[in-house]
Write an enzyme that holds these catalytic residues in place. Structure first.
Site, PDB file in Angstrom:
ATOM      1  N   GLU A   1       0.794  -1.229   0.000  1.00  0.00           N
ATOM      2  CA  GLU A   1       0.000   0.000   0.000  1.00  0.00           C
ATOM      3  C   GLU A   1       0.827   1.281   0.000  1.00  0.00           C
ATOM      4  O   GLU A   1       0.370   2.304  -0.482  1.00  0.00           O
ATOM      5  CB  GLU A   1      -0.935   0.000   1.220  1.00  0.00           C
ATOM      6  CG  GLU A   1      -2.035  -1.043   1.161  1.00  0.00           C
ATOM      7  CD  GLU A   1      -3.029  -0.789   0.034  1.00  0.00           C
ATOM      8  OE1 GLU A   1      -3.389   0.374  -0.177  1.00  0.00           O
ATOM      9  OE2 GLU A   1      -3.426  -1.765  -0.644  1.00  0.00           O
TER      10      GLU A   1
ATOM     11  N   SER B   1     -53.168 -26.892  27.356  1.00  0.00           N
ATOM     12  CA  SER B   1     -53.112 -27.684  28.597  1.00  0.00           C
ATOM     13  C   SER B   1     -51.896 -27.404  29.468  1.00  0.00           C
ATOM     14  O   SER B   1     -51.764 -28.008  30.532  1.00  0.00           O
ATOM     15  CB  SER B   1     -53.140 -29.163  28.255  1.00  0.00           C
ATOM     16  OG  SER B   1     -54.341 -29.448  27.600  1.00  0.00           O
TER      17      SER B   1
END
Lengths: 780, 166
Positions: A199, A479
């Site tokens: 870079e 239930s």
């Protein structure tokens, strides 16, 4: 004018003319426009200086302060390993892999392990636990009969060790940036060198801006006839990412260059590099933006940055140019080409040898499984953890302070329930083409004694952020309400499990004149049954009658005493579960039963520390005793019968009992529920459709299999004997009888049994039951 | 081949015995199962000068003992929260051990959280089984937790109950 002799003199007209000529000559020498220009320049200079001071302040403020908003990191529970622990090889392997451990002969570096016969050698990484930083440790775990038999470190036996917990997600700010901060010295020198040669080769020589670099880039761009190369230095790139927008104008470029110069003026190359390594954008994972090499290493390779090899280093450095374009998962070919190019550069610049380059270029591009820790999140659990954290912490702090959150999540239990849901729903849907993709599910798994949430499933697609059914879906519980009715009855002291109940048609008229006429699941009435059958076989008519006798308000009060905060509708249909709750609320209620009567808030957070490891909060057990434990054991007997011979008898065909359970199905089979617990875990499972349409399944056929499958994976431990109960014989009328009499044995709370029981007497006609009147008329 | 010959030369019952002994000698003694340990009053720390003498007293599962030792270190520095953290780790290993709850309750009292101390002792009493001495000790600490909440009358009754248990 004063002459040398002190006499005052006056100027002659000719002298005046001459002075005026001189002055105009001067004026001619400094033209007006030039003066103005000078003045403008002066103002410009001042403004530039002010601007520079401003920029300088900006640069220093940001660079000296907290450079990044760090999302809180959320971790699962660490796996505690100690002699005597029941631990399957499958679980250990999975837990290690989820924490990004590599299998490696000799386990020579932290983060690796190998198997040596039945033994395992694990080189655990250093980790900042909430009670202190622990160094890396190389451990030999010895096993015998499925349990850990010994833990050895450097020849010494260890009583307890913890594996580091799995990262399970972050609490991100709006921009969703995530990063794992690394120090320059943690980063392999080869990575730093590769980054520089790729870079910004002159990084150590320039002052933030490289004229040579700009010239080279311009030349390359002219040659190519377009923009192919940028002349930005690493410092400029950092400035751009750190302080500026991505706007591409000359003014912004100048600002960038100035700031780069200022940055270089104040900070060392090392400081700038470290900031760059943490700032750079390197990918995207859904909503998360992956920044910095620390997180990128974990994200792409499931490793810490120190553990990267040359090929991986080159791949990551390649991403700087374009994180999406060179994404090794999505564009492997392109990424490999870029990697190989960078490896070439590394060899050219003597960062690696030619032999290393050849070896690295020969390696296939291997990335970590995308389901691994660096990426994997548990959205449903995270949502719960976030909500619980916000009771004590501000959201902004959670999003920015880099806090470490240690949770109760057990990744093995979570894995078990996710897999179970996937398998069982697919099997259910295979029964009908219409059902394909229609079923949804939610689950909550907690520890019986501590109420720690061990797993939470908010959808069958466990990894998607979205509607969290475990917390937010309110569905009729069917239930699952029955144990509450039976508990209310047991508490009155007038009922026990051998009390005869009538399972006969019921019709109750409400205030509006509508009739409530519950049916049994098999559409039959079963006559007189012992109370335990009402629960075990989930008989609606027997339960409705019982509930009406004990009183709706009493049943509602029991719901609340169990810890339910939601309102309970004051209608008889509530007795059979016409009350809509989330799986999490149901879990809270059943937790009280499972923990022998302690109402406790379900807990997902263990501890919170700062990024530096200082403990901010730790949460130990809390919970108020709401019921006599003996009463809970008595109720548990009924639920054990559900699993032993009732609607959940399938459980004890596969797992060792006793286990406590209850199945639940809402009206028209819109919801299938299952609640059950063993000695360690409580599990609540819901299955239904988001559009609330009926399904061809009941709780026992849709939700039970998920529970069973989950508990088979995590391992089931039978419930311990109920110490507070003693059996006694009961005759057909439900009366206690002495030993030697004809009767059926039922458990009772020992302390409530009379010292001596009556002798056998002939059966007498049944007395009229004492009924509790309510505002309902009810017909037989 | 040689091995086979040797084996044939050994009489069968002797061979069986040898194999059995060999098998036994190869067995590693299994460590105690944490879930099966029942605490007694001996597992509770003694009192000394109005304080618990040491959180690490008593015989415990090795993992729990190591956490008690850490908790004791934290206690010596009066790092109550840290001590609590270690004790809670012990609780997760043995979630029904009254000896863990007892220590947690005492540390809660030091932290000024008498309500939690009471709750923890309620749990301890559930799991104390029929051990009278253990129950007595738990009740005495519970009385302190009640006193700290200003519930003197309940505390007095508990102390009375504890006295009958002697």
């Amino acid at each position: 004018m004063v002459s040398r002799n002190g006499k005052k003199t006056s100027r002659s007209p000719s002298a005046k003319r001459s002075a005026s000529r001189q002055s105009s000559a001067q004026k001619k020498g400094w033209p007006r426009w030039l003066v103005w220009l000078l003045r403008l320049m002066l103002v410009g200079l001042v403004l530039t200086l002010v601007g520079l001071v401003y920029l300088d302040a900006q640069v220093r403020a940001k660079f000296d302060g907290n450079k990044w908003t760090l999302p809180a990191k959320v971790f699962a529970r660490p796996l505690s390993v100690y002699p005597g622990l029941l631990l399957s090889p499958e679980q250990l392997k999975a837990e290690l892999e989820w924490a990004d451990y590599r299998q490696q002969a000799g386990a020579v570096r932290p983060g690796s392990y190998y198997r040596d016969g039945d033994d395992w050698v694990v080189y655990r990484r250093a980790f900042p636990f909430w009670d202190g930083q622990e160094p890396a440790r190389k451990l030999r775990l010895e096993f015998a009969q499925g349990r850990v038999s010994n833990i050895v470190e450097d020849g010494d036996d260890q009583a307890l060790v913890r594996l580091e917990p799995q990262y399970i997600g972050g609490i991100f700010p709006a921009h969703n940036e995530d990063r794992e901060l690394v120090k320059l010295e943690q980063v392999p020198p080869a990575l730093v060198a590769a980054l520089i040669v790729t870079e910004d080769k002159a990084f150590f020589e320039h002052w933030g801006v490289s004229l040579r670099g700009i010239a080279r880039a311009m030349l390359a761009n002219v040659k190519a006839g377009g923009f192919v190369q940028g002349g930005s230095t690493l410092t400029q790139q950092l400035v751009k990412n750190f302080f500026l927008t991505s706007e591409r104008t000359l003014a912004r470029k100048v600002q960038e260059a100035l700031m780069a110069l200022l940055l270089e003026l104040h900070y060392s190359k090392e400081q700038i590099l470290q900031a760059y390594l943490n700032e750079v954008y390197l990918g995207q994972a859904g909503r998360r933006a992956i920044h910095g090499f620390g997180l990128a290493s974990r994200f792409y390779f499931g490793k810490q940055v120190q553990e990267l090899n040359n090929a991986e280093i080159a791949t990551l450095v390649g991403l700087v140019k374009g994180a999406s374009y060179y994404n090794p998962r999505r564009n492997p070919e392109r990424s490999k080409q870029r990697r190989d190019l960078i490896l070439g550069l590394m060899a050219e610049n003597n960062i690696i040898s030619d032999a290393q380059r050849i070896l690295a270029q020969g390696q296939p591009l291997v990335t970590a499984d995308s389901r691994r820790a660096g990426q994997r999140e548990y959205p449903a659990f995270l949502e719960l953890a976030k909500a619980q954290l916000q009771r004590d912490y501000r959201l902004e702090d959670l999003q920015s302070e880099g806090l470490h959150i240690f949770t109760t999540l057990d990744p093995w239990a979570q894995h078990a329930v996710e897999q179970a849901a996937e398998r069982q729903l697919a099997q259910l849907e295979s029964r009908s083409a219409k059902l394909k993709g229609q079923l949804e599910t939610a689950a909550v798994i907690t520890s019986v004694d501590g109420g720690e949430v061990r797993a939470l499933l908010g959808s069958r697609q466990a990894e998607f952020f979205g509607f969290n059914r475990a917390l937010a879906a309110k569905r009729a519980i069917g239930s699952l309400a029955k144990p509450v009715v039976y508990l209310t009855a047991l508490q009155t002291g007038r009922y026990h499990w051998g009390t005869p109940l009538e399972d006969k048609p019921v019709s109750v008229s409400g205030p509006g004149g509508q009739l409530w006429q519950p049916q049994n699941y098999d559409h039959r009435s079963h006559g007189v049954v012992p109370m335990v059958d009402g629960l075990a076989r989930s008989l609606n008519q027997a339960t409705a009658r019982l509930g009406m006798k004990v009183g709706l308000s009493n049943v509602a009060a029991t719901f609340h005493k169990l810890g339910l905060q939601a309102e309970v509708p004051p209608y008889p249909s509530m007795l059979l579960g016409a009350i809509s709750l989330s799986p999490y609320e149901v879990a809270g209620m059943y937790q009280t039963i499972a923990s022998q009567g302690f109402v406790m808030p379900l807990r997902s957070i263990e501890a919170v520390t700062t990024a530096q490891g200082q403990t901010l909060s730790s949460y130990a057990l809390r919970g108020e005793q709401a019921f006599d434990p003996a009463m809970m054991q008595w109720l548990r007997y009924g639920m054990e019968q559900v699993a032993e011979r009732g609607t959940a008898r399938r459980l004890t065909k596969v797992l060792n009992g006793p286990l406590a359970a209850k199945t639940g199905t809402s009206d028209d089979q819109r919801d299938a529920w299952f609640a059950g617990f063993d000695n360690r875990y409580l599990g609540i499972i819901w299955v239904g459709r988001d559009d609330n349409q009926p399904m061809p399944f009941a709780g026992s056929s849709a939700a039970l299999p998920i529970w069973l499958d989950t508990f088979r994976t995590v391992g089931s431990e039978p419930l311990q004997p109920a110490s507070a109960l003693r059996t006694a014989a009961v005759n057909e009328r439900g009366e206690l009888v002495g030993s030697g009499c004809r009767g059926t044995l039922y458990p009772f709370i020992s302390s409530r049994l009379p010292a001596s029981l009556p002798d056998c007497q002939p059966l007498q006609p049944e007395p009229a039951p004492e009924e509790k009147k309510s505002w309902f008329d009810w017909l037989f | 081949m040689v091995r086979l010959v040797v084996l044939r030369a050994v009489p069968l019952p002797l061979l069986f015995l040898l194999l059995l002994l060999g098998g036994l000698s190869g067995c590693t003694p299994l460590p105690p199962k944490p879930e099966q340990q029942q605490a007694t009053a001996d597992d509770l720390p003694q009192w000394q000068d109005g304080m618990l003498a040491s959180l690490s007293q008593g015989e415990h599962h090795p993992a729990v003992a190591s956490l008690f030792a850490k908790a004791e270190q934290a206690r010596q520095q009066q790092l109550w929260r840290k001590a609590m953290t270690y004790l809670d780790q012990a609780r997760q290993i043995q979630p029904r051990n009254p000896a863990v709850f007892y220590r947690q309750a005492w540390v809660s009292l030091q932290m000024g959280d008498a309500v939690r101390a009471e709750q923890l002792l309620q749990r301890a009493l559930v799991f104390a089984g029929g051990d009278r001495e253990l129950t007595r000790r738990l009740r005495l600490l519970m009385a302190e937790a009640l006193d700290a909440q200003g519930r003197g009358e309940e505390a007095r009754r508990l102390r009375q109950q504890a006295a009958w248990d002697v």
